[in-house]
Scaffold this motif. Structure first.
Motif, PDB file in Angstrom:
ATOM      1  N   ALA A 399       0.844  -1.198   0.000  1.00 25.62           N
ATOM      2  CA  ALA A 399       0.000   0.000   0.000  1.00 25.62           C
ATOM      3  C   ALA A 399       0.880   1.251   0.000  1.00 25.62           C
ATOM      4  O   ALA A 399       2.058   1.200   0.363  1.00 25.62           O
ATOM      5  CB  ALA A 399      -0.901   0.007   1.234  1.00 25.62           C
ATOM      6  N   PRO A 400       0.330   2.406  -0.394  1.00 28.27           N
ATOM      7  CA  PRO A 400       1.086   3.658  -0.294  1.00 28.27           C
ATOM      8  C   PRO A 400       1.388   3.971   1.171  1.00 28.27           C
ATOM      9  O   PRO A 400       0.594   3.646   2.064  1.00 28.27           O
ATOM     10  CB  PRO A 400       0.126   4.695  -0.895  1.00 28.27           C
ATOM     11  CG  PRO A 400      -0.847   3.914  -1.705  1.00 28.27           C
ATOM     12  CD  PRO A 400      -0.992   2.592  -1.019  1.00 28.27           C
ATOM     13  N   PRO A 401       2.518   4.596   1.449  1.00 24.78           N
ATOM     14  CA  PRO A 401       2.880   4.910   2.840  1.00 24.78           C
ATOM     15  C   PRO A 401       1.817   5.729   3.563  1.00 24.78           C
ATOM     16  O   PRO A 401       1.573   5.526   4.754  1.00 24.78           O
ATOM     17  CB  PRO A 401       4.189   5.692   2.691  1.00 24.78           C
ATOM     18  CG  PRO A 401       4.767   5.226   1.404  1.00 24.78           C
ATOM     19  CD  PRO A 401       3.595   4.964   0.512  1.00 24.78           C
ATOM     20  N   GLU A 402       1.166   6.654   2.864  1.00 26.70           N
ATOM     21  CA  GLU A 402       0.154   7.498   3.513  1.00 26.70           C
ATOM     22  C   GLU A 402      -1.028   6.658   4.001  1.00 26.70           C
ATOM     23  O   GLU A 402      -1.604   6.927   5.067  1.00 26.70           O
ATOM     24  CB  GLU A 402      -0.325   8.577   2.553  1.00 26.70           C
ATOM     25  CG  GLU A 402       0.737   9.605   2.180  1.00 26.70           C
ATOM     26  CD  GLU A 402       1.785   9.068   1.218  1.00 26.70           C
ATOM     27  OE1 GLU A 402       2.873   9.664   1.127  1.00 26.70           O
ATOM     28  OE2 GLU A 402       1.505   8.036   0.558  1.00 26.70           O
ATOM     29  N   GLN A 403      -1.396   5.647   3.222  1.00 26.71           N
ATOM     30  CA  GLN A 403      -2.481   4.759   3.638  1.00 26.71           C
ATOM     31  C   GLN A 403      -2.060   3.946   4.862  1.00 26.71           C
ATOM     32  O   GLN A 403      -2.856   3.736   5.783  1.00 26.71           O
ATOM     33  CB  GLN A 403      -2.860   3.829   2.486  1.00 26.71           C
ATOM     34  CG  GLN A 403      -4.065   2.956   2.758  1.00 26.71           C
ATOM     35  CD  GLN A 403      -4.314   1.980   1.632  1.00 26.71           C
ATOM     36  OE1 GLN A 403      -4.071   0.789   1.748  1.00 26.71           O
ATOM     37  NE2 GLN A 403      -4.806   2.495   0.501  1.00 26.71           N
ATOM     38  N   ALA A 404      -0.822   3.501   4.866  1.00 26.37           N
ATOM     39  CA  ALA A 404      -0.317   2.761   6.022  1.00 26.37           C
ATOM     40  C   ALA A 404      -0.303   3.638   7.270  1.00 26.37           C
ATOM     41  O   ALA A 404      -0.577   3.177   8.379  1.00 26.37           O
ATOM     42  CB  ALA A 404       1.091   2.231   5.727  1.00 26.37           C
ATOM     43  N   GLY A 405       0.009   4.925   7.083  1.00 26.40           N
ATOM     44  CA  GLY A 405      -0.003   5.834   8.220  1.00 26.40           C
ATOM     45  C   GLY A 405      -1.386   5.998   8.817  1.00 26.40           C
ATOM     46  O   GLY A 405      -1.544   6.063  10.045  1.00 26.40           O
ATOM     47  N   ALA A 406      -2.409   6.046   7.962  1.00 28.12           N
ATOM     48  CA  ALA A 406      -3.779   6.155   8.467  1.00 28.12           C
ATOM     49  C   ALA A 406      -4.169   4.924   9.265  1.00 28.12           C
ATOM     50  O   ALA A 406      -4.837   5.025  10.307  1.00 28.12           O
ATOM     51  CB  ALA A 406      -4.739   6.362   7.290  1.00 28.12           C
TER      52      ALA A 406
END
Length: 413
Positions: A399-406
């Motif tokens: 997944a994109p890092p931003e999605q993982a952060g969420a």
């Protein structure tokens, strides 16, 4: 010119055999230096040598062959640059989309990322600053160098030794990039990329050596005048260091002019940013886990030893002004396929005992989970009492890092 040496390609933790005549004595010294740093393993085989990669990706140009190690385990090639840019706090280059078409993978992509930023700087116009020059002029321009005039011209006034300040592009910010572009050119295998690197490098001044450029990078301070250079300098540092800045290094000088990235160090940097951004909206923040806040062992033979988690988070307590500590450790391991090792359980229990309340000891492990998110809780106890809780979080590296952060914001205990 692009590198034309034959390539030996393998993935993380994979092996390849090389004939005895493919490695020179200098190559063996380079590979043994990398083995000492945990990047790979070199052993003798019936036909020559067996080379096994560790958790390291990148390229090492040897005298007769070119060793290329591609990401295999946790972060797929098409996502590596996105996660690397996330760890470095920089923008994802468009070169990240061309992983599948890049014959040399990681090295060509980092070179493309640097090239992209340098081309952008050229379009905007290179920064210029005042540089002091000493020259011999027919008229007075700037200040007269009296000592030089008296000792070298002996009273003659047809030529004057002067000191003047001129606005030039030959300054540290640009010299760093010129040197990094030449380093990228030596690693490139793609003829088109090599031509572009060569053309752009000609537009930048050079600092002479990678060591000089790295020293200049360490002294660089970013202001509104040179803030636009930050991304280009980030990729330049990666190339000049031979792997990555700061904790992403594989040790400068040991990579034989190559470009190697230590994946455990990358994962630790990723987890550090994920955790920091996850707790910030709730008033949490990272705190140092060394010095006065470190867990130390004294009284044994030799010097005192220290236990230090990868991250120590300070979290506000519910309905109170007091903060509680939460140790977080990044593990670049296949905890999506097998249980947490006894050694890691002992380590996390030590962290929980040292940092968290006695009545609620807890700690967190964060590991890569290709293709999905995962969350499980380990309850560690004895017949007398509970010893602690370890939360094991798997981050989807597809997944994109931003999605993982969420997702991390909802998963942290």
């Amino acid at each position: 010119m692009p590198d034309r040496r034959p390539g030996v390609r393998l993935g993380e933790y994979e092996s390849a055999e090389l004939a005895s005549d493919q490695l020179t004595a200098r190559d063996l010294d380079r590979l043994h230096a990398l083995q000492a740093r945990g990047c790979l393993t070199l052993t003798t085989a019936r036909a020559g040598w067996r080379l096994k990669a560790d958790a390291t990706v990148g390229v090492v140009p040897l005298d007769r062959v070119r060793l290329v190690i591609k990401p295999k385990f946790a972060i797929p090639g098409e996502q590596l640059m996105a996660w690397l840019a996330y760890a470095l706090h920089t923008t994802v280059p468009t070169a990240a989309r061309r992983w599948s078409s890049s014959p040399d993978g990681y090295a060509d992509l980092v070179a493309s990322a640097l090239l992209e930023e340098c081309e952008k700087l050229l379009r905007e116009g290179l920064r210029r600053d005042y540089v002091r020059r000493q020259s011999l002029q027919p008229v007075l321009r700037g200040r007269l160098d009296v000592a030089a005039q008296v000792t070298r011209r002996f009273g003659q006034l047809d030529q004057l030794h002067v000191r003047a300040f001129d606005r030039e592009a030959d300054i540290g910010d640009n010299r760093i990039l010129g040197t990094a572009l030449m380093a990228a050119l030596s690693l490139s295998t793609d003829a088109g990329l090599a031509r572009r690197l060569h053309d752009v490098a000609d537009a930048f001044p050079h600092s002479g050596t990678p060591a000089a450029a790295l020293r200049a990078l360490e002294r660089t301070q970013y202001t509104r005048l040179n803030a636009r250079y930050r991304a280009a300098h980030t990729w330049a540092r990666l190339l000049l260091h031979g792997g990555g800045p700061n904790d992403l290094l594989t040790d400068h000088g040991s990579t034989a002019g190559g470009l190697l990235l230590a994946m455990p160090a990358l994962w630790e940097a990723v987890v550090r940013r994920l955790a920091t951004e996850a707790v910030a909206p709730h008033g949490g923040r990272p705190v140092p886990s060394n010095g006065k806040t470190g867990i130390t062992v004294r009284g044994d033979l030799g010097s005192a030893s220290t236990f230090r988690p990868d991250m120590l988070l300070s979290l506000p307590g519910p309905g109170t002004h007091q903060h509680a500590l939460l140790p977080v450790d990044a593990k670049y391991k296949r905890y999506d396929r097998h249980g947490v090792s006894a050694g890691d359980i002992h380590q996390l229990l030590t962290y929980s005992a040292g940092y968290t309340p006695v009545n609620a000891p807890r700690a967190v492990i964060v590991h890569p989970q290709p293709g999905g998110y995962a969350q499980r809780t380990l309850q560690v106890g004895s017949p007398q009492r509970g010893l602690g809780v370890i939360h094991v979080l798997g981050i989807d590296t597809h997944a994109p890092p931003e999605q993982a952060g969420a997702w991390m914001r909802t998963a942290l205990p």
